[in-house]
Design a protein around this motif. Structure first.
Motif, PDB file in Angstrom:
ATOM      1  N   ASN A   2      48.744  21.125  38.532  1.00  0.00           N
ATOM      2  CA  ASN A   2      48.182  20.136  37.623  1.00  0.00           C
ATOM      3  C   ASN A   2      48.848  18.782  37.861  1.00  0.00           C
ATOM      4  O   ASN A   2      50.049  18.705  38.110  1.00  0.00           O
ATOM      5  CB  ASN A   2      48.394  20.563  36.162  1.00  0.00           C
ATOM      6  CG  ASN A   2      47.607  21.799  35.808  1.00  0.00           C
ATOM      7  OD1 ASN A   2      46.538  22.034  36.350  1.00  0.00           O
ATOM      8  ND2 ASN A   2      48.137  22.588  34.892  1.00  0.00           N
ATOM      9  N   TYR A   4      49.174  14.546  36.465  1.00  0.00           N
ATOM     10  CA  TYR A   4      49.050  13.683  35.302  1.00  0.00           C
ATOM     11  C   TYR A   4      49.618  12.322  35.660  1.00  0.00           C
ATOM     12  O   TYR A   4      50.275  12.142  36.684  1.00  0.00           O
ATOM     13  CB  TYR A   4      49.760  14.272  34.077  1.00  0.00           C
ATOM     14  CG  TYR A   4      50.971  15.111  34.422  1.00  0.00           C
ATOM     15  CD1 TYR A   4      50.861  16.481  34.638  1.00  0.00           C
ATOM     16  CD2 TYR A   4      52.214  14.505  34.580  1.00  0.00           C
ATOM     17  CE1 TYR A   4      51.953  17.239  34.993  1.00  0.00           C
ATOM     18  CE2 TYR A   4      53.317  15.280  34.935  1.00  0.00           C
ATOM     19  CZ  TYR A   4      53.180  16.634  35.148  1.00  0.00           C
ATOM     20  OH  TYR A   4      54.267  17.385  35.517  1.00  0.00           O
ATOM     21  N   ASP A   5      49.346  11.354  34.802  1.00  0.00           N
ATOM     22  CA  ASP A   5      49.753   9.977  35.086  1.00  0.00           C
ATOM     23  C   ASP A   5      51.257   9.782  34.977  1.00  0.00           C
ATOM     24  O   ASP A   5      51.877   9.143  35.829  1.00  0.00           O
ATOM     25  CB  ASP A   5      49.045   9.006  34.126  1.00  0.00           C
ATOM     26  CG  ASP A   5      47.545   8.993  34.303  1.00  0.00           C
ATOM     27  OD1 ASP A   5      47.089   9.058  35.466  1.00  0.00           O
ATOM     28  OD2 ASP A   5      46.827   8.932  33.286  1.00  0.00           O
ATOM     29  N   SER A  52      49.462   7.779  25.533  1.00  0.00           N
ATOM     30  CA  SER A  52      48.236   8.529  25.280  1.00  0.00           C
ATOM     31  C   SER A  52      47.171   7.620  24.682  1.00  0.00           C
ATOM     32  O   SER A  52      45.995   7.683  25.067  1.00  0.00           O
ATOM     33  CB  SER A  52      48.531   9.704  24.342  1.00  0.00           C
ATOM     34  OG  SER A  52      47.349  10.404  24.028  1.00  0.00           O
ATOM     35  N   CYS A  56      46.496   7.262  29.077  1.00  0.00           N
ATOM     36  CA  CYS A  56      47.221   7.993  30.117  1.00  0.00           C
ATOM     37  C   CYS A  56      47.363   9.477  29.763  1.00  0.00           C
ATOM     38  O   CYS A  56      47.464   9.835  28.590  1.00  0.00           O
ATOM     39  CB  CYS A  56      48.624   7.406  30.298  1.00  0.00           C
ATOM     40  SG  CYS A  56      48.641   5.692  30.830  1.00  0.00           S
ATOM     41  N   THR A  57      47.432  10.303  30.788  1.00  0.00           N
ATOM     42  CA  THR A  57      47.820  11.697  30.612  1.00  0.00           C
ATOM     43  C   THR A  57      49.323  11.799  30.835  1.00  0.00           C
ATOM     44  O   THR A  57      49.875  11.188  31.746  1.00  0.00           O
ATOM     45  CB  THR A  57      47.078  12.608  31.602  1.00  0.00           C
ATOM     46  OG1 THR A  57      47.292  12.142  32.943  1.00  0.00           O
ATOM     47  CG2 THR A  57      45.592  12.616  31.298  1.00  0.00           C
ATOM     48  N   LYS A  59      53.070  14.269  30.554  1.00  0.00           N
ATOM     49  CA  LYS A  59      53.850  15.479  30.327  1.00  0.00           C
ATOM     50  C   LYS A  59      55.249  15.056  29.938  1.00  0.00           C
ATOM     51  O   LYS A  59      55.858  14.230  30.623  1.00  0.00           O
ATOM     52  CB  LYS A  59      53.912  16.377  31.561  1.00  0.00           C
ATOM     53  CG  LYS A  59      54.612  17.717  31.262  1.00  0.00           C
ATOM     54  CD  LYS A  59      54.388  18.742  32.343  1.00  0.00           C
ATOM     55  CE  LYS A  59      54.938  20.110  31.921  1.00  0.00           C
ATOM     56  NZ  LYS A  59      54.670  21.153  32.935  1.00  0.00           N
ATOM     57  N   TYR A  77      50.591  16.567  18.694  1.00  0.00           N
ATOM     58  CA  TYR A  77      50.133  16.291  20.056  1.00  0.00           C
ATOM     59  C   TYR A  77      49.002  17.217  20.529  1.00  0.00           C
ATOM     60  O   TYR A  77      48.510  17.050  21.645  1.00  0.00           O
ATOM     61  CB  TYR A  77      51.308  16.378  21.033  1.00  0.00           C
ATOM     62  CG  TYR A  77      52.276  15.247  20.879  1.00  0.00           C
ATOM     63  CD1 TYR A  77      51.918  13.943  21.217  1.00  0.00           C
ATOM     64  CD2 TYR A  77      53.552  15.457  20.362  1.00  0.00           C
ATOM     65  CE1 TYR A  77      52.800  12.886  21.063  1.00  0.00           C
ATOM     66  CE2 TYR A  77      54.443  14.410  20.198  1.00  0.00           C
ATOM     67  CZ  TYR A  77      54.057  13.127  20.550  1.00  0.00           C
ATOM     68  OH  TYR A  77      54.941  12.086  20.381  1.00  0.00           O
ATOM     69  N   LYS A  80      45.993  15.258  21.648  1.00  0.00           N
ATOM     70  CA  LYS A  80      46.286  14.075  22.437  1.00  0.00           C
ATOM     71  C   LYS A  80      46.507  14.448  23.894  1.00  0.00           C
ATOM     72  O   LYS A  80      46.651  15.625  24.225  1.00  0.00           O
ATOM     73  CB  LYS A  80      47.492  13.345  21.861  1.00  0.00           C
ATOM     74  CG  LYS A  80      47.244  12.827  20.447  1.00  0.00           C
ATOM     75  CD  LYS A  80      48.476  12.237  19.818  1.00  0.00           C
ATOM     76  CE  LYS A  80      48.140  11.683  18.427  1.00  0.00           C
ATOM     77  NZ  LYS A  80      47.635  12.727  17.505  1.00  0.00           N
ATOM     78  N   LYS A  81      46.563  13.451  24.752  1.00  0.00           N
ATOM     79  CA  LYS A  81      46.703  13.679  26.192  1.00  0.00           C
ATOM     80  C   LYS A  81      48.172  13.865  26.567  1.00  0.00           C
ATOM     81  O   LYS A  81      48.665  13.263  27.514  1.00  0.00           O
ATOM     82  CB  LYS A  81      46.104  12.506  26.959  1.00  0.00           C
ATOM     83  CG  LYS A  81      44.633  12.257  26.678  1.00  0.00           C
ATOM     84  CD  LYS A  81      44.151  11.012  27.390  1.00  0.00           C
ATOM     85  CE  LYS A  81      42.691  10.722  27.083  1.00  0.00           C
ATOM     86  NZ  LYS A  81      42.222   9.487  27.767  1.00  0.00           N
ATOM     87  N   VAL A  82      48.868  14.696  25.792  1.00  0.00           N
ATOM     88  CA  VAL A  82      50.308  14.902  25.982  1.00  0.00           C
ATOM     89  C   VAL A  82      50.584  16.389  26.101  1.00  0.00           C
ATOM     90  O   VAL A  82      50.320  17.159  25.173  1.00  0.00           O
ATOM     91  CB  VAL A  82      51.118  14.299  24.813  1.00  0.00           C
ATOM     92  CG1 VAL A  82      52.609  14.530  25.019  1.00  0.00           C
ATOM     93  CG2 VAL A  82      50.820  12.803  24.672  1.00  0.00           C
ATOM     94  N   ASP A  83      51.142  16.787  27.234  1.00  0.00           N
ATOM     95  CA  ASP A  83      51.497  18.171  27.503  1.00  0.00           C
ATOM     96  C   ASP A  83      52.937  18.407  27.067  1.00  0.00           C
ATOM     97  O   ASP A  83      53.861  17.774  27.576  1.00  0.00           O
ATOM     98  CB  ASP A  83      51.341  18.424  29.012  1.00  0.00           C
ATOM     99  CG  ASP A  83      51.636  19.869  29.416  1.00  0.00           C
ATOM    100  OD1 ASP A  83      52.197  20.624  28.605  1.00  0.00           O
ATOM    101  OD2 ASP A  83      51.325  20.222  30.571  1.00  0.00           O
TER     102      ASP A  83
END
Length: 299
Positions: A2, A4-5, A52, A56-57, A59, A77, A80-83
């Motif tokens: 995976n 992410y940004d 987010s 942005c994505t 982690k 979260y 939201k775009k937060v892992d």
């Protein structure tokens, strides 16, 4: 793998914030609380929220979660775009939180950070190289000793640019950063009696990256070896709360690095994003949107 940004490594808290009706009271007097919230905070927690919001994505990883902190972090979260899958939850541990009293001009935090760092157990994760490899850029807090330096080392080995904050000019973290952001609060307890002009020169001489001194309502300083010191007037807004403004500035610098902005574009964008953050409370429930940042820059 995976991708992410942004990969973030640093402080993620439960922040209990209290916005006062009037000025911060003197000792042994009364202060009226206008609003209060329990929300994610910390340099990395706030940074993730803002990134987010900017699209942005992310982690994020960092300090251990506990029984009193993780449910809030997980719930906040989840949409939201937060892992947050890298976070460690320690059984029998409450987790780290702070309490912040805010008036229009000041924010005063209370916490148990001396006990946190003085404990024989280091309650933070070591970075995962694969997580760093999967990110386009990295945001790094300097608070976790060898683990923080390990993040920087992995970034160098994997060819990843990173933004860091509030670290000494002769540190490994600063020397290899693409952007280092220094706050007045940091100087207050690290270089209290140093001439700030001379200090700026030391910072730009010890790194090839962009150096930024944030200075509250005063013009901020920025530059690098090739340019020397430049300055920029901050955007003028009606301030509701300064809580999270510095973390928002950091997030905006990470966004600017991701988008390949020039030095002046980076500083203007970060200043405008932090200014938008100052117009609201609580910040996590209403973080800056890209459109309103651009609107302020064009106003």
């Amino acid at each position: 793998m995976n991708t992410y940004d942004v990969y973030l490594h640093g402080m993620i808290l439960k922040t209990n914030s209290f916005l006062l009706k009037d000025k911060y009271p003197i000792a042994d007097t009364y202060g009226e609380i206008r609003e209060k919230y329990e929300l994610p905070g910390g340099e990395t927690g706030t940074c993730a929220t803002v990134l987010s919001s900017l699209g942005c994505t992310v982690k994020m990883d960092g300090n251990y979660m506990g029984a009193k902190t993780y449910p809030l972090i997980k719930s906040f979260y989840q949409d939201k775009k937060v892992d947050i899958s890298a976070l460690t939850v320690e059984e029998g541990y409450d987790g780290l939180e702070d309490y912040v009293i805010i008036d229009q001009a000041t924010r005063t935090p209370f916490g148990m950070f001396q006990g946190f760092y003085g404990d024989t157990v280091e309650r933070w994760n070591q970075p995962n190289r694969e997580d760093i490899k999967a990110a386009a850029v990295v945001g790094l807090d300097p608070f976790f000793r060898i683990a923080s330096e390990e993040v920087a080392a992995y970034c160098i080995e994997e060819g990843k640019k990173y933004v860091t904050i509030d670290c000494p000019y002769d540190s490994f973290l600063h020397q290899n950063a693409s952007i280092t952001v220094l706050s007045g609060e940091f100087f207050g307890y690290t270089y209290q009696n140093e001439d700030k002009e001379e200090l700026f020169e030391r910072y730009i001489e010890n790194s090839e990256g962009l150096v930024i001194f944030t200075r509250g309502s005063k013009p901020l300083w920025y530059g690098r070896k090739a340019t020397g010191k430049c300055s920029l007037e901050p955007y003028q807004v009606e301030v509701k709360s300064t809580l999270g403004a510095g973390d928002t500035f950091k997030a905006a610098c990470i966004y600017a690095l991701l988008k390949g902005m020039s030095d002046i574009e980076t500083v203007k964008f970060a200043s405008a994003t932090a200014a938008v953050a100052c117009t609201r409370f609580p910040l996590p429930l209403n973080p800056p949107q890209l459109e309103e940042v651009i609107m302020l820059m064009n106003s």
